[in-house]
Design an enzyme around this catalytic site. Structure first.
Site, PDB file in Angstrom:
ATOM      1  N   SER A  30      16.770   5.172 -30.927  1.00 30.87           N
ATOM      2  CA  SER A  30      15.904   4.417 -31.839  1.00 30.87           C
ATOM      3  C   SER A  30      15.503   3.081 -31.237  1.00 30.87           C
ATOM      4  CB  SER A  30      16.639   4.124 -33.153  1.00 30.87           C
ATOM      5  OG  SER A  30      16.857   5.302 -33.855  1.00 30.87           O
ATOM      6  N   HIS A  61      11.031   7.483 -32.698  1.00 26.46           N
ATOM      7  CA  HIS A  61      11.444   8.409 -31.634  1.00 26.46           C
ATOM      8  C   HIS A  61      10.222   9.141 -31.116  1.00 26.46           C
ATOM      9  CE1 HIS A  61      15.915   8.378 -31.738  1.00 26.46           C
ATOM     10  NE2 HIS A  61      15.651   7.723 -32.843  1.00 26.46           N
ATOM     11  N   HIS A  83      19.167  14.152 -33.981  1.00 28.44           N
ATOM     12  CA  HIS A  83      20.456  13.671 -34.501  1.00 28.44           C
ATOM     13  C   HIS A  83      21.132  14.765 -35.309  1.00 28.44           C
ATOM     14  CE1 HIS A  83      17.932  10.120 -33.903  1.00 28.44           C
ATOM     15  NE2 HIS A  83      19.045   9.438 -33.691  1.00 28.44           N
ATOM     16  N   TYR A  85      22.516  14.358 -38.107  1.00 28.41           N
ATOM     17  CA  TYR A  85      22.177  14.204 -39.534  1.00 28.41           C
ATOM     18  C   TYR A  85      20.829  14.820 -39.897  1.00 28.41           C
ATOM     19  CZ  TYR A  85      19.250  10.260 -38.024  1.00 28.41           C
ATOM     20  OH  TYR A  85      18.321   9.494 -37.383  1.00 28.41           O
ATOM     21  N   GLU A  86      20.030  15.193 -38.881  1.00 25.22           N
ATOM     22  CA  GLU A  86      18.766  15.867 -39.197  1.00 25.22           C
ATOM     23  C   GLU A  86      19.031  17.289 -39.692  1.00 25.22           C
ATOM     24  OE1 GLU A  86      15.354  15.109 -36.387  1.00 25.22           O
ATOM     25  OE2 GLU A  86      16.900  14.027 -35.290  1.00 25.22           O
ATOM     26  N   ALA A 113      20.462   2.414 -30.982  1.00 24.82           N
ATOM     27  CA  ALA A 113      20.489   1.190 -31.780  1.00 24.82           C
ATOM     28  C   ALA A 113      21.747   1.266 -32.638  1.00 24.82           C
ATOM     29  CB  ALA A 113      19.256   1.103 -32.663  1.00 24.82           C
ATOM     30  N   MET A 211      24.724   6.388 -35.330  1.00 26.57           N
ATOM     31  CA  MET A 211      24.692   7.784 -35.777  1.00 26.57           C
ATOM     32  C   MET A 211      24.357   8.740 -34.645  1.00 26.57           C
ATOM     33  SD  MET A 211      22.475   7.129 -39.237  1.00 26.57           S
ATOM     34  CE  MET A 211      22.723   5.648 -40.246  1.00 26.57           C
ATOM     35  N   SER A 212      24.703   8.376 -33.419  1.00 26.13           N
ATOM     36  CA  SER A 212      24.282   9.228 -32.288  1.00 26.13           C
ATOM     37  C   SER A 212      25.225   9.088 -31.106  1.00 26.13           C
ATOM     38  CB  SER A 212      22.867   8.816 -31.862  1.00 26.13           C
ATOM     39  OG  SER A 212      22.887   7.542 -31.261  1.00 26.13           O
ATOM     40  N   ASN A 235      21.057  -4.757 -35.939  1.00 24.43           N
ATOM     41  CA  ASN A 235      21.395  -5.420 -37.221  1.00 24.43           C
ATOM     42  C   ASN A 235      22.901  -5.660 -37.238  1.00 24.43           C
ATOM     43  OD1 ASN A 235      21.189  -2.274 -37.554  1.00 24.43           O
ATOM     44  ND2 ASN A 235      22.787  -2.963 -38.976  1.00 24.43           N
ATOM     45  N   HIS A 247      15.804   1.123 -41.933  1.00 29.07           N
ATOM     46  CA  HIS A 247      15.407   1.627 -40.616  1.00 29.07           C
ATOM     47  C   HIS A 247      14.254   0.813 -40.015  1.00 29.07           C
ATOM     48  CE1 HIS A 247      15.109   4.409 -37.319  1.00 29.07           C
ATOM     49  NE2 HIS A 247      13.854   4.699 -37.606  1.00 29.07           N
TER      50      HIS A 247
HETATM   51  N1  HPA Z   1      24.860   1.772 -38.891  1.00 31.90           N
HETATM   52  C1  HPA Z   1      24.653   3.005 -38.413  1.00 31.90           C
HETATM   53  N2  HPA Z   1      23.663   3.291 -37.562  1.00 31.90           N
HETATM   54  C2  HPA Z   1      22.859   2.298 -37.183  1.00 31.90           C
HETATM   55  C3  HPA Z   1      23.022   0.991 -37.663  1.00 31.90           C
HETATM   56  C4  HPA Z   1      24.074   0.713 -38.558  1.00 31.90           C
HETATM   57  O1  HPA Z   1      24.277  -0.426 -39.041  1.00 31.90           O
HETATM   58  N3  HPA Z   1      22.036   0.246 -37.103  1.00 31.90           N
HETATM   59  C5  HPA Z   1      21.317   1.089 -36.300  1.00 31.90           C
HETATM   60  N4  HPA Z   1      21.812   2.325 -36.369  1.00 31.90           N
END
Ligand code: HPA
Length: 272
Positions: A30, A61, A83, A85-86, A113, A211-212, A235, A247
């Site tokens: 991401s 993406h 991912h 989660y998809e 990210a 998440m990856s 973040n 996101h």
């Molecule tokens: N948590 C999970 N996945 C993420 C985050 C987060 O804070 N930021 C970017 N991907």
């Protein structure tokens, strides 16, 4: 899952992809799109044209494979990832690693990210992965053993190569980019974490959360790749961040950090 699962995907790539082993494979997560500088493009293939892979459903993406030359190196880049989660299963998530294996590539840079947990991190910083925590407790290697993917019980004591970590540390220092070495916790998603979860993950040693990356790293390590992992802190993690997470913020942080991402990847390729 069997190796044949990936035959159609491999057949969709031009033969030139298998002529010479790439010096490095890169998987862009991401916000990492357009972080590559290319001297010469050897070939480009849209994910939509790779049967069974399919375009990522996630904003930010790109969904394109590019084989290119840069700084005298042959680079195989997957711009965008699928991912877990998809809900598409493991095949699409790990296909880039399996296809790199078929190309003869054995060095891999995984990017993503992530939310920053370590108090030394602020948005726009980077984490050079020195380990990971698989919170999902699921694993693409579950199932019938595939000998080409390494031993039945692969060692994970040094998933992220010490040597490659040193290259990234040296690069970040030279470029004046704030990067710390740390552990990445893999959470299933697609929900961001709760503040209580983040407090728990901090206690077990996570510096960043996302998440990856971990599924790809587990397979690549088992195969015998040298792996580097790089997280952009997009973040602060939930409960540390003063505002709710979304996101768009992740994608915007990627945009803002693009010059730093480009510089880090450039430097890494040149040092290999
Ligand atoms: N948590 C999970 N996945 C993420 C985050 C987060 O804070 N930021 C970017 N991907």
């Amino acid at each position: 899952m069997t190796l044949e699962t990936f035959d159609k995907m491999a057949a969709a790539l031009p033969a030139v992809c298998f002529d010479q082993a790439p010096d490095v494979g890169i998987l862009l997560g991401s916000g990492w799109g357009a972080a590559l500088e290319m001297d010469e493009v050897v070939c480009r293939v849209s994910y939509a044209d790779i049967p069974g892979l399919g375009a990522s459903t996630v904003q930010g993406h790109a969904g394109e494979f590019v084989l290119y030359r840069r700084s005298g190196k042959l680079v195989a880049a997957w711009c965008g990832r699928r991912h877990y989660y998809e809900g598409v299963g493991w095949e699409q998530v790990i296909a880039p690693v399996e296809l790199l294996r078929r190309m003869g590539c054995r060095t891999l840079l995984l990017t993503n990210a992530a939310g920053g947990i370590n108090p030394a991190l602020k948005p726009g910083d980077f984490v050079i992965l020195n380990d990971h925590i698989n919170l999902v407790r699921a694993n693409p290697l579950v199932g019938a053993h595939i000998p080409e993917w390494g031993p039945r019980f692969p060692d994970m004591s040094e998933v992220y190569s010490k040597d490659l970590r040193a290259l990234l540390v040296a690069g970040a220092a030279k470029l004046g980019i704030h990067a710390i070495e740390g552990s990445y916790a893999f959470n299933y998603g697609p929900c961001y974490e709760t503040p209580a979860e983040i407090r728990a993950y901090k206690t077990i040693g996570a510096d960043a959360v996302g998440m990856s990356t971990v599924p790809e790293a587990m397979l690549a390590k088992s195969i015998g790749f040298r792996i580097a992992g790089l997280s952009l802190v997009s973040n602060l993690a939930a409960g540390i961040s003063p505002t709710p997470l979304n996101h768009l913020e992740v994608v915007a942080a990627g945009e803002a950090a693009k010059p730093k991402m480009k510089a880090l990847i450039e430097d890494f390729i040149a040092r290999l």
